[in-house]
Design a protein around this motif. Sequence first.
Motif, PDB file in Angstrom:
ATOM      1  N   GLU A   1     -20.515 -41.763  31.927  1.00 44.27           N
ATOM      2  CA  GLU A   1     -20.821 -40.289  32.434  1.00 44.27           C
ATOM      3  C   GLU A   1     -21.516 -39.733  31.140  1.00 44.27           C
ATOM      4  N   VAL A   2     -21.025 -39.618  29.956  1.00 41.32           N
ATOM      5  CA  VAL A   2     -21.614 -38.842  28.911  1.00 41.32           C
ATOM      6  C   VAL A   2     -23.159 -39.092  28.587  1.00 41.32           C
ATOM      7  N   ASP A   3     -23.557 -40.286  29.091  1.00 38.28           N
ATOM      8  CA  ASP A   3     -25.014 -40.650  28.795  1.00 38.28           C
ATOM      9  C   ASP A   3     -26.089 -39.873  29.907  1.00 38.28           C
ATOM     10  N   ILE A   4     -25.493 -39.342  30.968  1.00 41.39           N
ATOM     11  CA  ILE A   4     -26.126 -38.504  31.858  1.00 41.39           C
ATOM     12  C   ILE A   4     -25.591 -37.190  31.968  1.00 41.39           C
ATOM     13  N   GLY A   5     -24.903 -36.782  31.041  1.00 42.94           N
ATOM     14  CA  GLY A   5     -24.443 -35.322  30.738  1.00 42.94           C
ATOM     15  C   GLY A   5     -23.142 -34.920  31.656  1.00 42.94           C
ATOM     16  N   LEU A   6     -22.549 -36.081  32.123  1.00 40.44           N
ATOM     17  CA  LEU A   6     -21.389 -35.639  32.967  1.00 40.44           C
ATOM     18  C   LEU A   6     -20.027 -35.939  32.040  1.00 40.44           C
ATOM     19  N   CYS A   7     -18.977 -35.516  32.374  1.00 36.33           N
ATOM     20  CA  CYS A   7     -17.727 -36.032  32.389  1.00 36.33           C
ATOM     21  C   CYS A   7     -17.190 -36.952  33.367  1.00 36.33           C
ATOM     22  N   ALA A   8     -16.302 -37.873  32.938  1.00 30.57           N
ATOM     23  CA  ALA A   8     -15.763 -39.037  33.936  1.00 30.57           C
ATOM     24  C   ALA A   8     -14.669 -38.177  34.582  1.00 30.57           C
ATOM     25  N   ASP A   9     -15.188 -37.225  35.581  1.00 32.68           N
ATOM     26  CA  ASP A   9     -14.153 -36.454  36.311  1.00 32.68           C
ATOM     27  C   ASP A   9     -13.473 -36.681  37.521  1.00 32.68           C
ATOM     28  N   LEU A  10     -13.655 -38.025  37.619  1.00 29.21           N
ATOM     29  CA  LEU A  10     -12.902 -38.145  39.174  1.00 29.21           C
ATOM     30  C   LEU A  10     -11.437 -39.354  38.700  1.00 29.21           C
ATOM     31  N   GLY A  11     -11.059 -39.027  37.528  1.00 32.84           N
ATOM     32  CA  GLY A  11      -9.544 -39.691  37.330  1.00 32.84           C
ATOM     33  C   GLY A  11      -9.578 -40.636  35.681  1.00 32.84           C
ATOM     34  N   THR A  12     -10.696 -41.052  35.265  1.00 33.84           N
ATOM     35  CA  THR A  12     -10.841 -42.004  34.207  1.00 33.84           C
ATOM     36  C   THR A  12     -10.108 -41.252  33.036  1.00 33.84           C
TER      37      THR A  12
ATOM     38  N   ALA B   1     -11.332 -30.733  37.998  1.00 40.30           N
ATOM     39  CA  ALA B   1     -12.331 -30.060  39.273  1.00 40.30           C
ATOM     40  C   ALA B   1     -12.790 -28.845  38.784  1.00 40.30           C
ATOM     41  N   LEU B   2     -11.934 -27.762  38.278  1.00 40.81           N
ATOM     42  CA  LEU B   2     -12.224 -26.545  37.973  1.00 40.81           C
ATOM     43  C   LEU B   2     -13.601 -26.414  36.985  1.00 40.81           C
ATOM     44  N   TRP B   3     -13.152 -27.385  35.655  1.00 47.68           N
ATOM     45  CA  TRP B   3     -14.058 -27.441  34.661  1.00 47.68           C
ATOM     46  C   TRP B   3     -15.390 -28.158  35.196  1.00 47.68           C
ATOM     47  N   SER B   4     -15.346 -29.230  35.991  1.00 51.30           N
ATOM     48  CA  SER B   4     -16.467 -29.595  36.561  1.00 51.30           C
ATOM     49  C   SER B   4     -17.593 -28.599  37.343  1.00 51.30           C
ATOM     50  N   SER B   5     -16.570 -27.867  38.057  1.00 51.13           N
ATOM     51  CA  SER B   5     -17.280 -26.955  39.105  1.00 51.13           C
ATOM     52  C   SER B   5     -18.288 -25.851  38.458  1.00 51.13           C
ATOM     53  N   VAL B   6     -18.118 -25.641  37.200  1.00 50.86           N
ATOM     54  CA  VAL B   6     -19.116 -24.909  36.523  1.00 50.86           C
ATOM     55  C   VAL B   6     -20.175 -25.820  35.501  1.00 50.86           C
ATOM     56  N   MET B   7     -19.363 -26.634  35.064  1.00 53.40           N
ATOM     57  CA  MET B   7     -20.292 -27.647  34.009  1.00 53.40           C
ATOM     58  C   MET B   7     -21.540 -28.293  34.899  1.00 53.40           C
ATOM     59  N   LEU B   8     -21.033 -28.811  36.218  1.00 51.67           N
ATOM     60  CA  LEU B   8     -21.939 -29.504  36.602  1.00 51.67           C
ATOM     61  C   LEU B   8     -23.272 -28.491  37.131  1.00 51.67           C
ATOM     62  N   GLN B   9     -23.187 -27.184  36.883  1.00 55.60           N
ATOM     63  CA  GLN B   9     -24.431 -26.628  37.117  1.00 55.60           C
ATOM     64  C   GLN B   9     -25.397 -26.697  35.930  1.00 55.60           C
TER      65      GLN B   9
ATOM     66  N   GLY C   1     -12.499 -33.146  46.528  1.00 51.52           N
ATOM     67  CA  GLY C   1     -12.469 -34.119  47.482  1.00 51.52           C
ATOM     68  C   GLY C   1     -12.571 -35.891  47.375  1.00 51.52           C
ATOM     69  N   MET C   2     -13.598 -35.885  46.394  1.00 44.23           N
ATOM     70  CA  MET C   2     -13.819 -37.302  45.729  1.00 44.23           C
ATOM     71  C   MET C   2     -12.555 -37.866  44.884  1.00 44.23           C
TER      72      MET C   2
END
Lengths: 207, 207, 207, 207, 207, 207
Positions: F78-89, E176-184, F29-30
């Motif tokens: 997720e990586v296809d749209i620049g994200l991490c699978a950050d909700l538990g995967t 969550a901490l990682w995503s908090s900046v990387m999602l920007q 939260g998610m």
Amino acid sequence: MEMTTPAPAGDLTRDPARKSVQIARFVGGMQDSLASLDRCPKPVICAVHSACIGGGVDLVCAADIRLASSDAWFSIKEVDIGLCADLGTLQRLPKLIGSESLARELVFTARKFPATEALQAGFLSAVHDDKQALMGHAVELGSQIAAHSPVAMQGSKINLNYARDHTVAQALQHQALWSSVMLQTGDIPAAIASARKRKSPPPFPPL
Amino acid sequence: MEMTTPAPAGDLTRDPARKSVQIARFVGGMQDSLASLDRCPKPVICAVHSACIGGGVDLVCAADIRLASSDAWFSIKEVDIGLCADLGTLQRLPKLIGSESLARELVFTARKFPATEALQAGFLSAVHDDKQALMGHAVELGSQIAAHSPVAMQGSKINLNYARDHTVAQALQHQALWSSVMLQTGDIPAAIASARKRKSPPPFPPL
Amino acid sequence: MEMTTPAPAGDLTRDPARKSVQIARFVGGMQDSLASLDRCPKPVICAVHSACIGGGVDLVCAADIRLASSDAWFSIKEVDIGLCADLGTLQRLPKLIGSESLARELVFTARKFPATEALQAGFLSAVHDDKQALMGHAVELGSQIAAHSPVAMQGSKINLNYARDHTVAQALQHQALWSSVMLQTGDIPAAIASARKRKSPPPFPPL
Amino acid sequence: MEMTTPAPAGDLTRDPARKSVQIARFVGGMQDSLASLDRCPKPVICAVHSACIGGGVDLVCAADIRLASSDAWFSIKEVDIGLCADLGTLQRLPKLIGSESLARELVFTARKFPATEALQAGFLSAVHDDKQALMGHAVELGSQIAAHSPVAMQGSKINLNYARDHTVAQALQHQALWSSVMLQTGDIPAAIASARKRKSPPPFPPL
Amino acid sequence: MEMTTPAPAGDLTRDPARKSVQIARFVGGMQDSLASLDRCPKPVICAVHSACIGGGVDLVCAADIRLASSDAWFSIKEVDIGLCADLGTLQRLPKLIGSESLARELVFTARKFPATEALQAGFLSAVHDDKQALMGHAVELGSQIAAHSPVAMQGSKINLNYARDHTVAQALQHQALWSSVMLQTGDIPAAIASARKRKSPPPFPPL
Amino acid sequence: MEMTTPAPAGDLTRDPARKSVQIARFVGGMQDSLASLDRCPKPVICAVHSACIGGGVDLVCAADIRLASSDAWFSIKEVDIGLCADLGTLQRLPKLIGSESLARELVFTARKFPATEALQAGFLSAVHDDKQALMGHAVELGSQIAAHSPVAMQGSKINLNYARDHTVAQALQHQALWSSVMLQTGDIPAAIASARKRKSPPPFPPL
């Protein structure tokens, strides 16, 4: 060294994610540089006089023994300029003084922490009247430590560091493995022989 | 018991690896023997007079409460003979006195740590004028503890030990599971009834 | 709030296992309620006067800074009624005062721990003559903290909490990641500008 | 051995807290007894034929290598009689087969887990047509392991156990300390010499 | 590179303790060198053909994805010459294949582990008929990974590494901490725009 | 629910630090919402048909048992749209399938992971021909689990979760404490009596 500079500018793009990767490398590099005192297997002594502020506190927190002159004072000044004390103070101070309470008060208020209070709190091992007495003590203490078997001295620091970061049971297990080889050193009979004759130990070969 | 003997001789071959396995068993066995004070679910009180050196310090560090007479002094003497304080002092002392600084200074210098300083550092809970007063206090303290519900007393020690070696969140979770059964004991209504009548509690059945 | 009630009665069946699940939920819920002080990213100040017993000690142990008036005293009374101090005292107190020794003595004897001793032990940050001076200090300290950048202040608390529960190396790594984004805040140039002009910082936007 | 008996009866009082202390000792003792396979520094091979149920699964989970005949089947039967598989299955099975999914399905349904499926899931290393082939393989495998240097073999098991319970970085650090002494053994040149001559190694002295 | 050499000779004294310090540095340095694959924030692909023995297995265990040709085979040969597989195999293999059973059998027997079995065990991601097909796949896979946002790709590896070494709850908090900046990052809208148009993403700036 | 939305817009200032605090709350939260499946003391069964992508994979990874129809497929997109699978995967998948190798390949390539492969990898417990058979199995499995003692069933899940996140020794200690009270339940004699008569157990009272 400008410890309060947020990050090297210029070469940064404006993407917060890319900036953050660069800042993390920068902060991590500085943390690592200070942590070299902690990782160094030899005991590290720090002698402080006058003001020791911000990054200076991060630095002395990474040493093993802190001495000061009576005019020394410390201040974890970071919150006053919008920063965390992010180079080791928040991570090491509470364990050095054994008081979450005092550590948090010092961090949140950025107040002066004078040498006498720091002595009483266990942050300092001794306070001297002037710089000369301070340096004399530091050099004498260093010589005394250096005269001992490096196997014993470095083993003690390594196991104290290990114990700080593990459970008592894990730390005992590590210690037993360490001792299993270190007790085979020739330094022990040499040191015992000197101790029996109440003489200084011989110079031990380096490690 | 000769705590500074490196290892049982004679039956060892000259292979450093085989020697080390034997030494590790030997050191581990001695550590385990001292750790029995720590593992014992009942609080352990230690009364110290005069010199307490090397293995003696390892021993008293494994107790819960330390009392001393004013002539007591401690010395973590191991480095003077080429050893680490490998039976528990390095692992437990910093957490007992809450100061990495003082612990490291004592370990690296092998200096005398007199009763008065040890009291101030929190290593001792009380210092008495003579051995008689010391023993009186130790026995009285032990009786006082023994008069309480063993469910409450042993639960407190077990959870203090657990908290020392885990995060606050993990320790709270362990405590809740512990309390979930221990709060069903009949000792609680019995103790509350006595407390209301301001009388000594009844003798509690053993655990 | 009756903290010493073992568990809500009535609706419990007589099965020790089912009872225990209900008690664990009850105790866990109360622990969680007190832990909200600990989890709160803002520093929490506690002002104590007169008696602070049992659950009261659990409560103040979850705060960051403790102030008291000179008539304040503490008692971890639980063992006297057959209980463990199971809402956080056993888990937090030894780390607050940095002394397993003193913590265990206080827990096992349930004795009075007066304000002056608590100040010396680092449990309290200050002791005031009367309630008015106490409240004045608490409010002033809170205002002083509130005037700082919330990014810096909350980041400091979060990283102190993290360091308490992790190794030094893990805590440094967490801090670097934290700083990598927080050093991008506009609060830093604003705070530095004020500090250079030796003026109060501007009101920082909330977090 | 009746593994499903909740606890020795008779001598228990009716206090759930006192009962629980006795049950915890009983369960802990049985866990410890099975864990001796895990703690044993020598690799432990288990040969299974026919039904292996409940406590039997707890037992074989503590071994290093499991072999079976084709008629073997396993069942984590505990939930069928209101129990947890509390002697090691819940703790070790998911790490043995590397699948939380399969482990949970087996635990929650108490279904038969036949030898062929157990082979495919990595729970077994080999399945044999009959008991004779099974025992032949087990003895041959044991002899092959016993012919190697005990320094290498026991060091491998100890470090595999350590790695299972620590981070990769911690486990590498432990391994380096272990190797620092074990690489001094005379077994290595002896084993290398045999390997070069493509001959069986000499009988190594015991550890 | 001679991975099985116990230690650099010559400059060592005959003191087992001093030797051990030098060996630990030597082994630690080699471990660290292989661990650079693991620490590298970019995914590392390993293409293996023919024999991969001893230190070679330590090496490929530190990669993220392993591909092989059908003639490849692996052998954890160390016990045959009196060694532990001390450069990472014991520490990483069980987590790669998710089976303590298979890992231990391979380590204790030093047997051949052929490509087909390694594929089935999850040690390999693919097996190809010949070296050309193997290298083609490796390059294609690498190109495919390199075309993605480095923020997403490196963040995924860093968080997978973190999760391997922490509890699920700790790993989620780190994420969550990682995503908090990387999602920007601006990479996300760019990647989403490409995905909507079903076109290749634009070349992302380096990290 | 739009799982790929970076964060709620509009109310965010442009300060990366303040944004990050808001994003961390949103992501946390998610995560917490999905983790409720994991925290739920009752076993959770997931039945999947057709596409399960991104946040869907995060969701099913938090369940205990996964079933699917043969047309089901998974993609960690997720990586296809620049994200991490950050909700538990990233946090749970490697432990579910016991293979860091396969987990990393799936995460880095975002490729389709079809039901048959997922069954073989242990991600799924069963694959059914159609949705009707799938739902029939899910309901039957759930009924079967629900018919057992909730003390045994929930205790098994809680201890499996605990074991996943702790060392074997710590998990055994937790299990013994758990069993110490749970073995006092009346569910055990009731379940044993039914088992002896080879009848269905009686409906157990809820927990």
